[in-house]
Write an enzyme that holds these catalytic residues in place. Structure first.
Site, PDB file in Angstrom:
ATOM      1  N   HIS A  34      19.070  25.415 -28.313  1.00 26.01           N
ATOM      2  CA  HIS A  34      19.051  24.157 -28.952  1.00 26.01           C
ATOM      3  C   HIS A  34      19.192  22.684 -28.276  1.00 26.01           C
ATOM      4  O   HIS A  34      18.617  21.923 -28.462  1.00 26.01           O
ATOM      5  CB  HIS A  34      20.162  24.217 -30.006  1.00 26.01           C
ATOM      6  CG  HIS A  34      20.125  22.827 -30.726  1.00 26.01           C
ATOM      7  ND1 HIS A  34      18.884  22.625 -31.916  1.00 26.01           N
ATOM      8  CD2 HIS A  34      20.968  22.018 -31.130  1.00 26.01           C
ATOM      9  CE1 HIS A  34      19.356  21.266 -32.248  1.00 26.01           C
ATOM     10  NE2 HIS A  34      20.482  21.130 -31.950  1.00 26.01           N
ATOM     11  N   ASP A  50      13.925  26.913 -25.326  1.00 25.32           N
ATOM     12  CA  ASP A  50      13.012  26.532 -26.322  1.00 25.32           C
ATOM     13  C   ASP A  50      11.881  25.930 -25.806  1.00 25.32           C
ATOM     14  O   ASP A  50      11.977  24.960 -25.000  1.00 25.32           O
ATOM     15  CB  ASP A  50      13.914  25.234 -26.991  1.00 25.32           C
ATOM     16  CG  ASP A  50      15.393  25.665 -27.478  1.00 25.32           C
ATOM     17  OD1 ASP A  50      16.165  26.374 -26.726  1.00 25.32           O
ATOM     18  OD2 ASP A  50      15.797  25.260 -28.535  1.00 25.32           O
ATOM     19  N   HIS A  75      18.670  22.250 -25.181  1.00 30.83           N
ATOM     20  CA  HIS A  75      17.692  22.111 -24.068  1.00 30.83           C
ATOM     21  C   HIS A  75      18.035  21.755 -22.743  1.00 30.83           C
ATOM     22  O   HIS A  75      17.205  21.558 -21.612  1.00 30.83           O
ATOM     23  CB  HIS A  75      16.622  21.003 -24.627  1.00 30.83           C
ATOM     24  CG  HIS A  75      15.864  21.156 -25.607  1.00 30.83           C
ATOM     25  ND1 HIS A  75      14.512  20.712 -25.834  1.00 30.83           N
ATOM     26  CD2 HIS A  75      16.158  22.045 -26.841  1.00 30.83           C
ATOM     27  CE1 HIS A  75      14.137  21.152 -27.006  1.00 30.83           C
ATOM     28  NE2 HIS A  75      14.773  22.033 -27.564  1.00 30.83           N
ATOM     29  N   ASN A 127      16.742  25.190 -36.071  1.00 28.96           N
ATOM     30  CA  ASN A 127      17.034  24.329 -37.334  1.00 28.96           C
ATOM     31  C   ASN A 127      15.706  23.725 -37.718  1.00 28.96           C
ATOM     32  O   ASN A 127      15.440  23.026 -38.728  1.00 28.96           O
ATOM     33  CB  ASN A 127      18.032  23.263 -36.833  1.00 28.96           C
ATOM     34  CG  ASN A 127      17.588  22.607 -35.669  1.00 28.96           C
ATOM     35  OD1 ASN A 127      17.434  22.941 -34.438  1.00 28.96           O
ATOM     36  ND2 ASN A 127      17.043  21.113 -35.688  1.00 28.96           N
ATOM     37  N   HIS A 128      14.570  23.859 -36.718  1.00 32.62           N
ATOM     38  CA  HIS A 128      13.401  23.700 -37.247  1.00 32.62           C
ATOM     39  C   HIS A 128      12.517  24.515 -37.828  1.00 32.62           C
ATOM     40  O   HIS A 128      11.197  24.439 -37.884  1.00 32.62           O
ATOM     41  CB  HIS A 128      12.717  22.936 -35.982  1.00 32.62           C
ATOM     42  CG  HIS A 128      13.312  21.518 -35.745  1.00 32.62           C
ATOM     43  ND1 HIS A 128      13.333  20.404 -36.575  1.00 32.62           N
ATOM     44  CD2 HIS A 128      13.582  21.113 -34.251  1.00 32.62           C
ATOM     45  CE1 HIS A 128      13.852  19.546 -35.674  1.00 32.62           C
ATOM     46  NE2 HIS A 128      14.367  19.875 -34.479  1.00 32.62           N
ATOM     47  N   GLU A 173      11.191  27.434 -31.511  1.00 34.62           N
ATOM     48  CA  GLU A 173      11.306  26.570 -32.758  1.00 34.62           C
ATOM     49  C   GLU A 173      10.760  24.956 -32.478  1.00 34.62           C
ATOM     50  O   GLU A 173      10.380  24.102 -33.357  1.00 34.62           O
ATOM     51  CB  GLU A 173      12.782  26.408 -33.236  1.00 34.62           C
ATOM     52  CG  GLU A 173      13.508  25.823 -32.278  1.00 34.62           C
ATOM     53  CD  GLU A 173      14.412  24.721 -33.191  1.00 34.62           C
ATOM     54  OE1 GLU A 173      14.645  24.621 -34.284  1.00 34.62           O
ATOM     55  OE2 GLU A 173      15.008  23.805 -32.512  1.00 34.62           O
ATOM     56  N   ASN A 174      10.697  24.591 -31.139  1.00 30.84           N
ATOM     57  CA  ASN A 174       9.848  23.515 -30.801  1.00 30.84           C
ATOM     58  C   ASN A 174       8.546  23.550 -30.300  1.00 30.84           C
ATOM     59  O   ASN A 174       8.009  22.452 -29.675  1.00 30.84           O
ATOM     60  CB  ASN A 174      11.001  22.765 -29.940  1.00 30.84           C
ATOM     61  CG  ASN A 174      12.284  22.480 -30.386  1.00 30.84           C
ATOM     62  OD1 ASN A 174      13.477  22.766 -29.665  1.00 30.84           O
ATOM     63  ND2 ASN A 174      12.288  21.666 -31.373  1.00 30.84           N
TER      64      ASN A 174
END
Length: 260
Positions: free
Chosen positions: A176, A8, A178, A66-67, A39-40
Protein backbone atom coordinates in the site's frame (compact mmCIF):
# COMPACT_ATOMS: atom_id res chain seq x y z
CA UNK A 1 10.45 -23.41 -1.30
CA UNK A 2 10.86 -19.79 -2.32
CA UNK A 3 8.01 -17.30 -2.33
CA UNK A 4 8.19 -14.03 -4.27
CA UNK A 5 5.92 -11.18 -3.18
CA UNK A 6 5.74 -8.33 -5.73
CA UNK A 7 4.74 -4.82 -4.68
CA UNK A 8 1.82 -2.81 -6.00
CA UNK A 9 1.78 -2.77 -9.81
CA UNK A 10 1.09 0.83 -10.92
CA UNK A 11 -0.54 1.59 -14.27
CA UNK A 12 0.40 0.31 -17.70
CA UNK A 13 4.03 1.08 -16.90
CA UNK A 14 3.89 -1.36 -14.00
CA UNK A 15 2.15 -3.99 -16.11
CA UNK A 16 4.83 -3.68 -18.80
CA UNK A 17 7.53 -3.98 -16.15
CA UNK A 18 5.94 -7.08 -14.64
CA UNK A 19 5.65 -8.71 -18.05
CA UNK A 20 9.26 -7.89 -18.91
CA UNK A 21 10.91 -8.83 -15.60
CA UNK A 22 8.87 -11.33 -13.60
CA UNK A 23 10.09 -14.46 -15.38
CA UNK A 24 13.69 -13.22 -15.16
CA UNK A 25 13.41 -12.55 -11.43
CA UNK A 26 11.79 -15.95 -10.84
CA UNK A 27 14.65 -17.71 -12.59
CA UNK A 28 17.35 -15.66 -10.87
CA UNK A 29 16.03 -16.45 -7.39
CA UNK A 30 14.68 -19.95 -8.01
CA UNK A 31 11.16 -18.85 -7.12
CA UNK A 32 8.42 -21.47 -6.76
CA UNK A 33 5.34 -19.31 -6.06
CA UNK A 34 4.47 -15.67 -6.80
CA UNK A 35 1.97 -13.31 -5.18
CA UNK A 36 1.48 -9.91 -6.87
CA UNK A 37 -0.48 -6.97 -5.52
CA UNK A 38 -2.47 -5.54 -8.42
CA UNK A 39 -4.84 -2.98 -6.96
CA UNK A 40 -3.17 -0.05 -8.76
CA UNK A 41 -2.85 -1.59 -12.21
CA UNK A 42 -5.55 0.80 -13.44
CA UNK A 43 -4.02 3.46 -11.15
CA UNK A 44 -7.02 3.14 -8.83
CA UNK A 45 -8.35 -0.36 -9.26
CA UNK A 46 -7.89 -3.32 -11.54
CA UNK A 47 -9.55 -4.36 -14.79
CA UNK A 48 -10.15 -8.04 -15.70
CA UNK A 49 -7.88 -7.89 -18.74
CA UNK A 50 -5.08 -6.47 -16.62
CA UNK A 51 -5.50 -9.28 -14.10
CA UNK A 52 -5.29 -11.81 -16.93
CA UNK A 53 -2.05 -10.24 -18.15
CA UNK A 54 -0.54 -10.39 -14.66
CA UNK A 55 -1.36 -14.08 -14.35
CA UNK A 56 0.05 -14.67 -17.84
CA UNK A 57 3.26 -12.87 -16.81
CA UNK A 58 3.82 -15.42 -14.05
CA UNK A 59 1.77 -14.41 -11.01
CA UNK A 60 0.19 -17.36 -9.20
CA UNK A 61 -2.10 -15.18 -7.07
CA UNK A 62 -3.16 -11.51 -7.28
CA UNK A 63 -3.99 -9.60 -4.10
CA UNK A 64 -5.82 -6.29 -3.82
CA UNK A 65 -6.49 -3.52 -1.30
CA UNK A 66 -8.39 -0.28 -0.76
CA UNK A 67 -8.99 0.24 -4.50
CA UNK A 68 -10.51 -3.22 -4.99
CA UNK A 69 -13.88 -1.91 -6.19
CA UNK A 70 -12.85 1.34 -7.89
CA UNK A 71 -13.27 -0.37 -11.27
CA UNK A 72 -16.62 -2.10 -11.02
CA UNK A 73 -15.84 -4.20 -14.11
CA UNK A 74 -13.79 -6.38 -11.75
CA UNK A 75 -16.81 -7.41 -9.67
CA UNK A 76 -17.89 -10.55 -11.60
CA UNK A 77 -14.23 -11.47 -12.13
CA UNK A 78 -13.67 -11.65 -8.37
CA UNK A 79 -16.28 -14.37 -8.06
CA UNK A 80 -15.23 -16.26 -11.19
CA UNK A 81 -11.44 -16.32 -10.86
CA UNK A 82 -10.05 -18.18 -7.81
CA UNK A 83 -6.56 -16.71 -8.30
CA UNK A 84 -7.45 -13.19 -7.22
CA UNK A 85 -8.09 -12.16 -3.61
CA UNK A 86 -9.63 -9.04 -2.10
CA UNK A 87 -9.15 -8.19 1.60
CA UNK A 88 -10.71 -10.88 3.77
CA UNK A 89 -11.92 -8.31 6.32
CA UNK A 90 -14.20 -6.52 3.88
CA UNK A 91 -17.91 -7.02 4.55
CA UNK A 92 -18.87 -10.66 3.95
CA UNK A 93 -21.48 -9.74 1.32
CA UNK A 94 -18.86 -8.16 -0.98
CA UNK A 95 -17.90 -10.15 -4.09
CA UNK A 96 -14.90 -12.42 -4.21
CA UNK A 97 -12.85 -14.17 -1.56
CA UNK A 98 -10.20 -13.05 0.89
CA UNK A 99 -8.35 -16.33 1.32
CA UNK A 100 -7.76 -19.54 -0.60
CA UNK A 101 -5.50 -22.58 -0.63
CA UNK A 102 -3.32 -23.19 -3.69
CA UNK A 103 -1.10 -26.04 -4.80
CA UNK A 104 2.59 -25.19 -4.61
CA UNK A 105 5.88 -26.88 -5.39
CA UNK A 106 6.49 -30.37 -4.01
CA UNK A 107 2.76 -30.75 -3.40
CA UNK A 108 2.72 -28.18 -0.60
CA UNK A 109 -0.65 -26.58 0.10
CA UNK A 110 -0.29 -22.79 0.34
CA UNK A 111 -2.87 -20.67 2.13
CA UNK A 112 -2.78 -17.06 0.89
CA UNK A 113 -4.88 -14.39 2.55
CA UNK A 114 -5.23 -10.66 2.02
CA UNK A 115 -6.04 -8.18 4.79
CA UNK A 116 -6.54 -4.43 4.84
CA UNK A 117 -5.55 -2.17 7.72
CA UNK A 118 -7.81 0.30 9.52
CA UNK A 119 -5.36 2.96 10.71
CA UNK A 120 -5.84 6.00 8.40
CA UNK A 121 -7.74 3.81 5.92
CA UNK A 122 -11.35 5.08 5.95
CA UNK A 123 -13.09 2.12 4.39
CA UNK A 124 -14.80 0.55 7.40
CA UNK A 125 -13.33 -2.97 7.25
CA UNK A 126 -13.59 -5.45 10.09
CA UNK A 127 -10.74 -5.79 12.57
CA UNK A 128 -7.87 -7.34 10.56
CA UNK A 129 -6.34 -9.04 13.61
CA UNK A 130 -9.55 -10.87 14.48
CA UNK A 131 -10.11 -11.62 10.81
CA UNK A 132 -6.64 -13.22 10.60
CA UNK A 133 -7.62 -15.49 13.51
CA UNK A 134 -10.81 -16.46 11.71
CA UNK A 135 -9.05 -17.21 8.40
CA UNK A 136 -6.48 -19.45 10.06
CA UNK A 137 -9.16 -21.19 12.11
CA UNK A 138 -11.44 -21.81 9.12
CA UNK A 139 -8.59 -23.28 7.06
CA UNK A 140 -7.04 -25.37 9.84
CA UNK A 141 -5.75 -28.68 8.50
CA UNK A 142 -6.10 -27.55 4.88
CA UNK A 143 -2.67 -25.99 4.34
CA UNK A 144 1.03 -26.57 4.93
CA UNK A 145 2.23 -22.96 4.88
CA UNK A 146 0.38 -19.65 5.09
CA UNK A 147 1.17 -16.27 3.49
CA UNK A 148 -0.35 -12.88 4.29
CA UNK A 149 -0.39 -9.63 2.29
CA UNK A 150 -1.35 -6.89 4.77
CA UNK A 151 -2.43 -3.82 2.78
CA UNK A 152 -2.09 -1.08 5.39
CA UNK A 153 -1.02 2.52 5.77
CA UNK A 154 0.58 2.70 9.21
CA UNK A 155 3.93 1.02 9.72
CA UNK A 156 2.97 0.44 13.35
CA UNK A 157 -0.12 -1.54 12.34
CA UNK A 158 1.91 -3.61 9.90
CA UNK A 159 4.60 -4.35 12.46
CA UNK A 160 1.99 -5.29 15.07
CA UNK A 161 0.42 -7.72 12.60
CA UNK A 162 3.86 -9.16 11.86
CA UNK A 163 4.34 -10.04 15.52
CA UNK A 164 0.72 -11.11 15.95
CA UNK A 165 1.04 -13.71 13.18
CA UNK A 166 4.61 -14.68 14.07
CA UNK A 167 4.87 -18.46 14.21
CA UNK A 168 1.41 -18.89 12.68
CA UNK A 169 2.22 -17.91 9.10
CA UNK A 170 5.40 -18.46 7.13
CA UNK A 171 5.54 -14.98 5.62
CA UNK A 172 3.84 -11.65 6.10
CA UNK A 173 4.55 -8.54 4.06
CA UNK A 174 3.07 -5.07 3.85
CA UNK A 175 1.76 -3.33 0.75
CA UNK A 176 0.00 0.00 0.00
CA UNK A 177 2.63 2.63 0.84
CA UNK A 178 4.69 1.85 -2.32
CA UNK A 179 8.05 2.50 -0.64
CA UNK A 180 10.25 -0.53 -0.05
CA UNK A 181 11.42 -0.68 3.57
CA UNK A 182 14.81 -1.97 4.75
CA UNK A 183 13.55 -3.99 7.73
CA UNK A 184 13.30 -7.47 6.23
CA UNK A 185 13.84 -10.06 8.96
CA UNK A 186 12.83 -13.31 10.60
CA UNK A 187 10.61 -12.59 13.59
CA UNK A 188 11.30 -14.42 16.90
CA UNK A 189 8.95 -17.36 16.24
CA UNK A 190 10.10 -17.96 12.67
CA UNK A 191 7.90 -15.87 10.37
CA UNK A 192 9.48 -13.86 7.55
CA UNK A 193 8.50 -10.20 7.64
CA UNK A 194 8.98 -6.88 5.84
CA UNK A 195 6.94 -3.73 6.48
CA UNK A 196 6.47 -2.82 2.82
CA UNK A 197 7.70 -4.50 -0.35
CA UNK A 198 7.45 -1.34 -2.47
CA UNK A 199 5.87 -0.94 -5.89
CA UNK A 200 6.31 -2.01 -9.50
CA UNK A 201 6.26 1.07 -11.69
CA UNK A 202 8.07 4.33 -12.54
CA UNK A 203 11.23 5.07 -10.56
CA UNK A 204 11.16 8.88 -10.87
CA UNK A 205 7.71 9.33 -9.40
CA UNK A 206 5.78 9.86 -6.19
CA UNK A 207 4.15 6.47 -5.60
CA UNK A 208 3.94 6.07 -9.38
CA UNK A 209 2.48 9.53 -10.05
CA UNK A 210 4.22 12.31 -11.99
CA UNK A 211 6.18 14.24 -9.32
CA UNK A 212 4.97 17.66 -10.43
CA UNK A 213 1.35 16.56 -9.97
CA UNK A 214 2.00 15.26 -6.49
CA UNK A 215 3.90 18.44 -5.54
CA UNK A 216 1.02 20.56 -6.85
CA UNK A 217 -1.44 18.61 -4.70
CA UNK A 218 0.65 19.13 -1.56
CA UNK A 219 0.98 22.84 -2.39
CA UNK A 220 -2.80 23.10 -2.54
CA UNK A 221 -2.95 23.82 -6.28
CA UNK A 222 -5.76 22.63 -8.51
CA UNK A 223 -4.58 19.50 -10.29
CA UNK A 224 -5.63 17.30 -13.18
CA UNK A 225 -6.27 13.60 -12.73
CA UNK A 226 -3.09 11.91 -11.65
CA UNK A 227 -1.00 10.44 -14.45
CA UNK A 228 1.46 7.58 -14.21
CA UNK A 229 4.97 8.98 -14.51
CA UNK A 230 7.07 8.26 -17.62
CA UNK A 231 10.58 6.85 -17.73
CA UNK A 232 12.38 3.79 -16.43
CA UNK A 233 10.62 1.50 -14.00
CA UNK A 234 11.48 -1.10 -11.38
CA UNK A 235 9.99 -4.33 -10.08
CA UNK A 236 10.07 -4.28 -6.29
CA UNK A 237 9.36 -7.05 -3.82
CA UNK A 238 10.85 -9.69 -1.57
CA UNK A 239 11.82 -13.36 -1.75
CA UNK A 240 11.07 -15.55 1.28
CA UNK A 241 12.79 -18.92 1.61
CA UNK A 242 10.54 -21.26 3.59
CA UNK A 243 11.39 -24.67 5.01
CA UNK A 244 8.89 -27.53 4.76
CA UNK A 245 7.74 -27.05 8.35
CA UNK A 246 6.67 -23.47 7.58
CA UNK A 247 9.63 -21.72 9.19
CA UNK A 248 11.08 -18.88 7.11
CA UNK A 249 14.85 -19.18 6.66
CA UNK A 250 15.59 -15.90 4.89
CA UNK A 251 14.05 -12.74 3.46
CA UNK A 252 15.70 -10.97 0.52
CA UNK A 253 14.60 -7.66 -0.91
CA UNK A 254 14.25 -7.53 -4.70
CA UNK A 255 14.59 -4.40 -6.85
CA UNK A 256 15.07 -4.86 -10.60
CA UNK A 257 15.30 -1.97 -13.07
CA UNK A 258 13.44 -1.96 -16.39
CA UNK A 259 14.46 0.47 -19.15
CA UNK A 260 11.41 1.60 -21.07
Amino acid sequence: MKILAVGDVVGEAGLDTLDALLRKVKRAHGVDFVVVNGENAARVGLMPGQADSMLAAGADVITLGNHTFNKRQIVPYLDDNPFILRPANYAPQTPGRGAAVYEGAQGLRILVFNLIGRCDMPFGPDNPFLCADRVLREHAGQYDIALCDFHANATSEKMAMGYYLDGRVACIWGTHTHVQTADERINPKGSGYITDIGMTGPIVSVLGVCPEQSIAMFRGDLTDYFKTAPGDCALSGAVFEVARGGVCRSVTRVWERYQR
